[in-house]
Write an enzyme that holds these catalytic residues in place. Structure first.
Site, mmCIF file in Angstrom:
data_model
loop_
_atom_site.group_PDB
_atom_site.id
_atom_site.type_symbol
_atom_site.label_atom_id
_atom_site.label_comp_id
_atom_site.label_asym_id
_atom_site.label_seq_id
_atom_site.Cartn_x
_atom_site.Cartn_y
_atom_site.Cartn_z
ATOM 1 N N SER A 184 0.846 -1.200 0.000
ATOM 2 C CA SER A 184 0.000 0.000 0.000
ATOM 3 C C SER A 184 0.882 1.250 0.000
ATOM 4 O O SER A 184 2.016 1.228 0.502
ATOM 5 C CB SER A 184 -0.855 0.013 1.275
ATOM 6 O OG SER A 184 -1.442 1.273 1.463
ATOM 7 N N LYS A 221 2.518 -2.821 5.994
ATOM 8 C CA LYS A 221 2.689 -2.679 4.548
ATOM 9 C C LYS A 221 4.133 -2.275 4.204
ATOM 10 O O LYS A 221 4.643 -2.633 3.155
ATOM 11 C CB LYS A 221 1.671 -1.675 3.992
ATOM 12 C CG LYS A 221 0.215 -2.169 4.088
ATOM 13 C CD LYS A 221 -0.001 -3.425 3.246
ATOM 14 C CE LYS A 221 -1.447 -3.835 3.117
ATOM 15 N NZ LYS A 221 -1.648 -4.992 2.219
ATOM 16 N N TYR A 225 -1.235 -0.899 10.578
ATOM 17 C CA TYR A 225 -1.498 -1.372 9.204
ATOM 18 C C TYR A 225 -0.418 -0.836 8.260
ATOM 19 O O TYR A 225 0.152 -1.586 7.459
ATOM 20 C CB TYR A 225 -2.884 -0.909 8.758
ATOM 21 C CG TYR A 225 -3.151 -1.052 7.273
ATOM 22 C CD1 TYR A 225 -3.558 -2.270 6.731
ATOM 23 C CD2 TYR A 225 -3.001 0.042 6.410
ATOM 24 C CE1 TYR A 225 -3.805 -2.393 5.361
ATOM 25 C CE2 TYR A 225 -3.244 -0.077 5.049
ATOM 26 C CZ TYR A 225 -3.642 -1.291 4.526
ATOM 27 O OH TYR A 225 -3.883 -1.407 3.173
HETATM 28 P P1 NAP Z 1 -11.958 -5.349 -0.181
HETATM 29 O O1 NAP Z 1 -12.561 -4.798 -1.422
HETATM 30 O O2 NAP Z 1 -12.615 -5.009 1.103
HETATM 31 O O3 NAP Z 1 -11.886 -6.928 -0.347
HETATM 32 C C1 NAP Z 1 -11.393 -7.685 0.635
HETATM 33 C C2 NAP Z 1 -11.336 -9.141 0.154
HETATM 34 O O4 NAP Z 1 -10.533 -9.827 1.088
HETATM 35 C C3 NAP Z 1 -12.672 -9.826 0.152
HETATM 36 O O5 NAP Z 1 -12.691 -10.739 -0.946
HETATM 37 C C4 NAP Z 1 -12.679 -10.592 1.491
HETATM 38 O O6 NAP Z 1 -13.583 -11.680 1.376
HETATM 39 C C5 NAP Z 1 -11.202 -10.987 1.556
HETATM 40 N N1 NAP Z 1 -10.583 -11.242 2.861
HETATM 41 C C6 NAP Z 1 -10.597 -10.459 3.959
HETATM 42 N N2 NAP Z 1 -9.853 -11.007 4.943
HETATM 43 C C7 NAP Z 1 -9.334 -12.160 4.438
HETATM 44 C C8 NAP Z 1 -8.488 -13.164 4.955
HETATM 45 N N3 NAP Z 1 -8.022 -13.117 6.199
HETATM 46 N N4 NAP Z 1 -8.175 -14.216 4.160
HETATM 47 C C9 NAP Z 1 -8.630 -14.284 2.910
HETATM 48 N N5 NAP Z 1 -9.441 -13.359 2.360
HETATM 49 C C10 NAP Z 1 -9.786 -12.311 3.114
HETATM 50 O O7 NAP Z 1 -10.413 -4.926 -0.004
HETATM 51 P P2 NAP Z 1 -9.380 -4.264 -1.033
HETATM 52 O O8 NAP Z 1 -9.434 -2.800 -0.858
HETATM 53 O O9 NAP Z 1 -9.546 -4.840 -2.381
HETATM 54 O O10 NAP Z 1 -7.991 -4.738 -0.396
HETATM 55 C C11 NAP Z 1 -7.186 -5.728 -0.999
HETATM 56 C C12 NAP Z 1 -5.729 -5.439 -0.720
HETATM 57 O O11 NAP Z 1 -5.381 -4.156 -1.232
HETATM 58 C C13 NAP Z 1 -5.326 -5.415 0.747
HETATM 59 O O12 NAP Z 1 -4.048 -5.997 0.883
HETATM 60 C C14 NAP Z 1 -5.236 -3.934 1.070
HETATM 61 O O13 NAP Z 1 -4.351 -3.674 2.137
HETATM 62 C C15 NAP Z 1 -4.683 -3.436 -0.240
HETATM 63 N N6 NAP Z 1 -4.853 -2.007 -0.456
HETATM 64 C C16 NAP Z 1 -6.113 -1.471 -0.601
HETATM 65 C C17 NAP Z 1 -6.233 -0.101 -0.824
HETATM 66 C C18 NAP Z 1 -7.570 0.541 -1.031
HETATM 67 O O14 NAP Z 1 -7.631 1.789 -1.057
HETATM 68 N N7 NAP Z 1 -8.647 -0.206 -1.193
HETATM 69 C C19 NAP Z 1 -5.101 0.705 -0.868
HETATM 70 C C20 NAP Z 1 -3.857 0.130 -0.703
HETATM 71 C C21 NAP Z 1 -3.743 -1.227 -0.510
HETATM 72 P P3 NAP Z 1 -14.163 -12.468 2.681
HETATM 73 O O15 NAP Z 1 -14.892 -11.460 3.506
HETATM 74 O O16 NAP Z 1 -15.048 -13.528 2.081
HETATM 75 O O17 NAP Z 1 -12.964 -13.029 3.348
#
Ligand code: NAP
Length: 251
Positions: free
Chosen positions: A143, A160, A156
């Site tokens: 991130s 990262k 968090y």
């Molecule tokens: P999201 O849309 O909320 O999706 C989260 C996904 O993770 C869902 O499919 C959820 O499904 C699954 N999940 C949650 N905990 C889990 C676990 N312990 N094991 C396996 N699956 C799990 O989240 P996102 O924003 O796409 O985030 C994905 C990645 O991108 C993360 O690493 C996050 O730190 C990174 N990121 C996100 C952003 C942002 O702005 N969105 C920015 C920087 C980095 P279930 O509920 O069925 O488990």
């Protein structure tokens, strides 16, 4: 011909958000993809949506912090698709939002268990299978917070930052096995996970601080991940690509 034709990929946390967008893009580029997350109904929905589009995907429950789930997912992928060439470690949690000194030991341990330790052990467990195929490629989802720690998401952000270190630390040993490992560092991507950042009263002000003056869609992380996994990036390992609309990305 897709650039990932004949390849097999595992994408963790791929039933929603960035993981789903990446899984869809890898499948569109020709890969067979194992979808996973913690909840069966989410897995069923994601798999059905992708299969309806004609993609070769399968799915199963995998909570990344559970060793038996990781083992089953790896074994099932090999059984169904014949091996593993590519891994995207995308799962992460952030159970707390607030000043860093308010962080509890429980939250701290959870964050490091899921975001850092599970990433490492999943890679360690998948590597022998990738090696069996003569090599492959791994992408770790970090991130922008790993470079510029968010004031309200301290532990968090630190987890990262650790992933940047992990990416570099893995390079020498993985290179001897013909496996590349790279990292992406997204900015604010509009998913459920980041709703607190893009859907609150301060979002407009925050958006103004982003040089591109907007938040991103999950699929804006997908093509870059497919590129890193593909042979187009064949001499690239240990690197982090920032996908953050121009936000500063130095520590
Ligand atoms: P999201 O849309 O909320 O999706 C989260 C996904 O993770 C869902 O499919 C959820 O499904 C699954 N999940 C949650 N905990 C889990 C676990 N312990 N094991 C396996 N699956 C799990 O989240 P996102 O924003 O796409 O985030 C994905 C990645 O991108 C993360 O690493 C996050 O730190 C990174 N990121 C996100 C952003 C942002 O702005 N969105 C920015 C920087 C980095 P279930 O509920 O069925 O488990």
């Amino acid at each position: 011909m897709g650039k990932l034709d004949g390849k097999v990929a595992i994408v963790t946390a791929s039933t929603d958000g960035i993981g789903y967008a990446i899984a869809e893009r890898l499948a569109e580029d020709g890969a067979k993809v194992m979808i996973s997350s913690r909840k069966q109904q989410n897995v069923d929905r994601a798999v059905s949506n992708l299969q309806k589009k004609g993609y070769t995907v399968s799915g199963m429950v995998c909570h990344v912090a559970k060793k038996d789930h990781r083992t089953k997912m790896i074994e099932q992928t090999v059984k169904e698709f014949g091996g593993i060439d590519m891994l995207v470690s995308n799962a992460a949690v952030n159970p707390i939002f607030g000043p860093i000194l308010d962080a509890t030991e429980e939250a701290w341990n959870k964050i490091f268990e899921v975001n850092v330790a599970a990433t490492f052990f999943l890679i360690k467990e998948a590597v022998p299978y990738i090696e069996e195929r003569g090599g492959g490629s791994i992408v770790i989802v970090s991130s922008i917070g790993g470079f510029a720690p968010s004031e309200l998401m301290g532990p968090y952000s630190i987890s990262k930052t650790a992933l940047f270190g992990m990416t570099k630390a893995l390079v020498p040993q993985l290179a001897t096995k013909n496996i590349r490992v790279n990292c992406i560092a997204p900015g604010v991507i509009m998913t459920k996970f980041s709703e607190a950042l893009w859907k609150n009263e301060y979002s407009k002000e925050f958006k103004e601080r982003i040089p591109m003056k907007r938040f991103a869609e999950p699929n804006e992380c997908a093509g870059i991940t497919s590129f890193l996994l593909s042979s187009d990036a064949s001499y690239m390992t240990g690197e982090t690509i920032v996908i953050a609309g121009g936000l500063p990305s130095r520590m």
